[in-house]
Design an enzyme around this catalytic site. Structure first.
Site, PDB file in Angstrom:
ATOM      1  N   LYS A   1     -11.376 -16.021  12.573  1.00  0.00           N
ATOM      2  CA  LYS A   1     -11.728 -16.499  11.230  1.00  0.00           C
ATOM      3  C   LYS A   1     -10.571 -16.235  10.249  1.00  0.00           C
ATOM      4  CE  LYS A   1     -16.708 -15.645  11.943  1.00  0.00           C
ATOM      5  NZ  LYS A   1     -17.912 -14.964  11.371  1.00  0.00           N
TER       6      LYS A   1
ATOM      7  N   GLU B   1     -20.854 -26.153  20.390  1.00  0.00           N
ATOM      8  CA  GLU B   1     -19.712 -25.773  19.549  1.00  0.00           C
ATOM      9  C   GLU B   1     -18.376 -26.251  20.128  1.00  0.00           C
ATOM     10  OE1 GLU B   1     -20.168 -21.556  19.076  1.00  0.00           O
ATOM     11  OE2 GLU B   1     -21.797 -21.772  17.612  1.00  0.00           O
TER      12      GLU B   1
ATOM     13  N   HIS C   1     -15.590 -15.363  15.483  1.00  0.00           N
ATOM     14  CA  HIS C   1     -16.849 -15.998  15.877  1.00  0.00           C
ATOM     15  C   HIS C   1     -16.846 -16.117  17.393  1.00  0.00           C
ATOM     16  CE1 HIS C   1     -20.074 -18.961  16.321  1.00  0.00           C
ATOM     17  NE2 HIS C   1     -19.269 -19.536  17.194  1.00  0.00           N
TER      18      HIS C   1
ATOM     19  N   TYR D   1     -21.950 -24.406  11.439  1.00  0.00           N
ATOM     20  CA  TYR D   1     -22.992 -23.445  11.057  1.00  0.00           C
ATOM     21  C   TYR D   1     -24.315 -24.139  10.692  1.00  0.00           C
ATOM     22  CZ  TYR D   1     -19.773 -19.453  11.140  1.00  0.00           C
ATOM     23  OH  TYR D   1     -18.918 -18.445  11.538  1.00  0.00           O
TER      24      TYR D   1
ATOM     25  N   ASN E   1     -16.019 -10.492   9.551  1.00  0.00           N
ATOM     26  CA  ASN E   1     -16.110  -9.892  10.890  1.00  0.00           C
ATOM     27  C   ASN E   1     -15.117 -10.480  11.900  1.00  0.00           C
ATOM     28  OD1 ASN E   1     -17.410 -12.297  11.299  1.00  0.00           O
ATOM     29  ND2 ASN E   1     -19.446 -11.401  11.612  1.00  0.00           N
TER      30      ASN E   1
HETATM   31  N1  UDP Z   1     -23.258 -13.575   8.126  1.00  0.00           N
HETATM   32  C1  UDP Z   1     -23.189 -12.890   6.921  1.00  0.00           C
HETATM   33  N2  UDP Z   1     -24.266 -12.134   6.532  1.00  0.00           N
HETATM   34  C2  UDP Z   1     -25.388 -12.014   7.305  1.00  0.00           C
HETATM   35  C3  UDP Z   1     -25.431 -12.692   8.526  1.00  0.00           C
HETATM   36  C4  UDP Z   1     -24.356 -13.467   8.921  1.00  0.00           C
HETATM   37  O1  UDP Z   1     -22.180 -12.963   6.216  1.00  0.00           O
HETATM   38  O2  UDP Z   1     -26.333 -11.298   6.891  1.00  0.00           O
HETATM   39  C5  UDP Z   1     -22.122 -14.407   8.540  1.00  0.00           C
HETATM   40  C6  UDP Z   1     -21.167 -13.670   9.480  1.00  0.00           C
HETATM   41  O3  UDP Z   1     -19.832 -14.154   9.219  1.00  0.00           O
HETATM   42  C7  UDP Z   1     -21.644 -14.141  10.839  1.00  0.00           C
HETATM   43  C8  UDP Z   1     -21.982 -15.610  10.549  1.00  0.00           C
HETATM   44  O4  UDP Z   1     -22.592 -15.547   9.260  1.00  0.00           O
HETATM   45  O5  UDP Z   1     -20.654 -13.968  11.829  1.00  0.00           O
HETATM   46  C9  UDP Z   1     -22.903 -16.298  11.528  1.00  0.00           C
HETATM   47  O6  UDP Z   1     -24.110 -15.562  11.630  1.00  0.00           O
HETATM   48  P1  UDP Z   1     -24.786 -15.304  13.040  1.00  0.00           P
HETATM   49  O7  UDP Z   1     -26.129 -14.720  12.783  1.00  0.00           O
HETATM   50  O8  UDP Z   1     -24.710 -16.537  13.885  1.00  0.00           O
HETATM   51  O9  UDP Z   1     -23.862 -14.143  13.648  1.00  0.00           O
HETATM   52  P2  UDP Z   1     -22.777 -14.192  14.831  1.00  0.00           P
HETATM   53  O10 UDP Z   1     -23.283 -15.138  15.875  1.00  0.00           O
HETATM   54  O11 UDP Z   1     -21.471 -14.612  14.228  1.00  0.00           O
HETATM   55  O12 UDP Z   1     -22.718 -12.766  15.333  1.00  0.00           O
HETATM   56 MG    MG Z   2     -24.095 -17.004  15.779  1.00  0.00          MG
END
Ligand code: UDP
Ligand code: MG
Length: 150
Positions: free
Chosen positions: A11, A138, A127, A51, A124
């Site tokens: 990212k 994806e 992805h 997303y 974080n």
């Molecule tokens: N995210 C965030 N706050 C939250 C949950 C998610 O900023 O409370 C963001 C974070 O960058 C995350 C992305 O949204 O990686 C996608 O969320 P997902 O639940 O799919 O998590 P991932 O699959 O990336 O672990």
């Molecule tokens: Mg996810």
């Protein structure tokens, strides 16, 4: 054991902090092979498609800004998109990446080592697709079939 492919994005926060090399090292050390890669500037349409399943979430507007590279703390418009391949790659890569919330990600995972929270936004670093169906969806969004080797 199933041979799977999974989508990884470094990212904008990870690109700005020059963490791509460390992330790639960890994926390779864990036994996975890079089979596609390119630098992308994420458009509004690409961000929303990637997303799409999260569009009702309260953090969605910030997340779209963040992945486009315009979120306040992260003025960097590069994402490194990659596909990795290997045995149980989807789960295996998620284990290397760590939990979504950087404060809950285990030490030793990429997010546990380098993730942080800035004004409520999870920066974080990476992805990774959450399950094999998500990975198929994806990979098609980010790559044409001929860009993925093997
Ligand atoms: N995210 C965030 N706050 C939250 C949950 C998610 O900023 O409370 C963001 C974070 O960058 C995350 C992305 O949204 O990686 C996608 O969320 P997902 O639940 O799919 O998590 P991932 O699959 O990336 O672990
Ligand atoms: Mg996810």
């Amino acid at each position: 054991m199933a041979i799977e492919k999974t989508l990884i994005l470094i990212k904008p926060d990870g690109m700005k902090r020059r963490l791509a090399g460390i992330a790639i090292d960890r994926f390779e050390t864990a036994g996975f092979d890079m089979v596609a890669a390119k630098i992308v500037t994420v458009t509004e349409d690409l961000a929303r498609e990637h997303y799409a399943l999260l569009k009702e979430m309260p953090f969605f507007p910030n997340l779209i800004q963040f992945i486009k590279g315009d979120f306040h703390g992260v003025p960097d418009r590069r994402v490194l998109a990659m596909v990795y391949k290997g045995e149980n790659a989807v789960k295996g890569i998620r284990a290397v990446v760590g939990a979504t919330n950087p404060e809950q990600a285990a030490p030793g995972t990429i997010r546990g080592s380098f993730g942080r929270i800035s004004q409520g936004n999870f920066e974080n670093v990476v992805h990774a697709s959450g399950n094999p169906e998500e990975a198929d969806r994806e990979i098609k969004i980010w790559f044409r079939p001929e860009e993925v080797i093997g």
